[in-house]
Scaffold this motif. Sequence first.
Motif, mmCIF file in Angstrom:
data_model
loop_
_atom_site.group_PDB
_atom_site.id
_atom_site.type_symbol
_atom_site.label_atom_id
_atom_site.label_comp_id
_atom_site.label_asym_id
_atom_site.label_seq_id
_atom_site.Cartn_x
_atom_site.Cartn_y
_atom_site.Cartn_z
ATOM 1 N N THR A 8 0.928 -1.095 0.063
ATOM 2 C CA THR A 8 -0.016 0.119 0.146
ATOM 3 C C THR A 8 0.900 1.273 0.180
ATOM 4 N N SER A 9 0.804 2.091 -0.970
ATOM 5 C CA SER A 9 1.613 3.300 -0.839
ATOM 6 C C SER A 9 0.947 4.632 -0.203
ATOM 7 N N SER A 10 -0.428 4.511 0.031
ATOM 8 C CA SER A 10 -1.046 5.629 0.795
ATOM 9 C C SER A 10 -2.260 5.284 1.327
ATOM 10 N N ILE A 11 -2.678 5.777 2.398
ATOM 11 C CA ILE A 11 -4.208 5.508 2.867
ATOM 12 C C ILE A 11 -4.726 7.009 3.227
ATOM 13 N N THR A 12 -5.955 7.056 2.892
ATOM 14 C CA THR A 12 -6.748 8.120 3.361
ATOM 15 C C THR A 12 -7.744 7.873 4.344
ATOM 16 N N GLU A 320 6.269 7.350 2.660
ATOM 17 C CA GLU A 320 7.386 8.254 2.211
ATOM 18 C C GLU A 320 8.435 8.380 3.531
ATOM 19 N N PRO A 321 9.483 8.458 3.270
ATOM 20 C CA PRO A 321 10.455 8.517 4.525
ATOM 21 C C PRO A 321 10.279 9.758 5.161
ATOM 22 N N LEU A 322 9.939 9.804 6.617
ATOM 23 C CA LEU A 322 9.791 11.054 7.487
ATOM 24 C C LEU A 322 11.018 11.037 8.245
ATOM 25 N N LEU A 323 11.871 12.086 8.070
ATOM 26 C CA LEU A 323 12.983 12.088 9.057
ATOM 27 C C LEU A 323 12.805 12.984 10.302
ATOM 28 N N THR A 343 14.234 7.844 10.934
ATOM 29 C CA THR A 343 13.329 7.781 9.461
ATOM 30 C C THR A 343 12.346 6.806 9.737
ATOM 31 N N LEU A 344 11.002 7.491 9.464
ATOM 32 C CA LEU A 344 9.948 6.580 9.576
ATOM 33 C C LEU A 344 9.322 6.408 8.326
ATOM 34 N N ALA A 345 8.557 5.340 8.188
ATOM 35 C CA ALA A 345 8.239 4.839 6.947
ATOM 36 C C ALA A 345 7.014 5.654 6.296
ATOM 37 N N TRP A 346 6.400 6.282 6.963
ATOM 38 C CA TRP A 346 4.962 6.932 6.558
ATOM 39 C C TRP A 346 5.116 8.390 6.968
#
Length: 349
Positions: A8-12, A320-323, A343-346
């Motif tokens: 899954t690449s995004s969730i709303t 997406e990476p979140l630093l 770095t988090l994955a979401w």
Amino acid sequence: MGQSLPMTSSITLTRPDDWHLHVRDGAAMAAVVPHTAAQFARAIIMPNLKPPVTTAAQAIAYRDRIRACVPAGLAFEPLMTLYLTDKLPPEEIRRAKAAGVVALKFYPAGATTNSDAGVTDIRKTYATLEAMQREGLLLLVHGEVTSPEVDLFDREAAFIDEQLIPLRRDFPGLKIVMEHITTREAAHYVRDAGPLTAATLTAHHLLYNRNAIFTGGIRPHYYCLPVLKRETHRLALVAAATSGHPNFFLGTDSAPHAAHLKEHAVGCAGCYTGFNAMELYAQAFDAAGALDKLEAFASFFGADFYGLPRNTGTLTLRREPLLVPEAFAYGEAQLKPLCAGETLAWKAA
Ligand code: DOR
Ligand code: ZN
């Protein structure tokens, strides 16, 4: 080998709410409210200020101060609570209800940060609990006994047996939320306790076990109360959060403290997760293969339990990476978020 499923690449999600939050006051509050308001539509505001919020008038004034910290263009509604004490008069409950206060917080005296004014004997509060039951205000419980003889890691389970089961029996019509549960005992108790008993779950208790506090040395930013427990308990919490049972819902217990007071000989309890809350929950649900269960947990079940409408807006999370920043300004001090420098994955849009 079977083909792996596409990730899954995004969730709303419907815009979520945080059903357990500390925002402090003054400059500290100004530093943290924008983070929460960026992700959540509403939050239950904990009343453990110094001095605690014990009257409707104080709650209204505190709500106004919080609202003044919400950045222009963001819609965020603080939901207020009062701090239950041995002496909180039953008459205050009607004033609280009229002021829009939704719940009272029960801290056993001495259980945690600013809990000195907490309840010494729950029976002293019974007239006030009667009034709450009548007016439909919820009781939010810090579920730990405080007796020094009870091992720190056993305090939640002991609380259920010694205090929560009798309380549940004596007030069958009162809505009770066991806050930030940390054990299999609590998860199983709430699962089976009927429709008027719920629990909030933090992201950090879903992601970490107690090893996190001691990895390679003592790590104060993983210290909170109730303290992280062993892996079997974490797994029981993940199972509860991802079960689709409507009485388990999101409460970050984001509890900011100045970094120098956590990195201290007697460090303060609390993890600051307000900055990256939904990213942390997404990580926990993703790891359990249960991203499809996140929306109800974060955005539906809490509102339903409180008897409030569900939100209408949305929040999108992308893989997406979140630093995570190392620190934020926190008045004159610094505030270190959980996972600082990692770095988090979401990433929330
Ligand atoms: O870790 C915690 N921090 N647990 C609590 O119950 C209180 C909170 C705080 O206010 O810092
Ligand atoms: Zn808390």
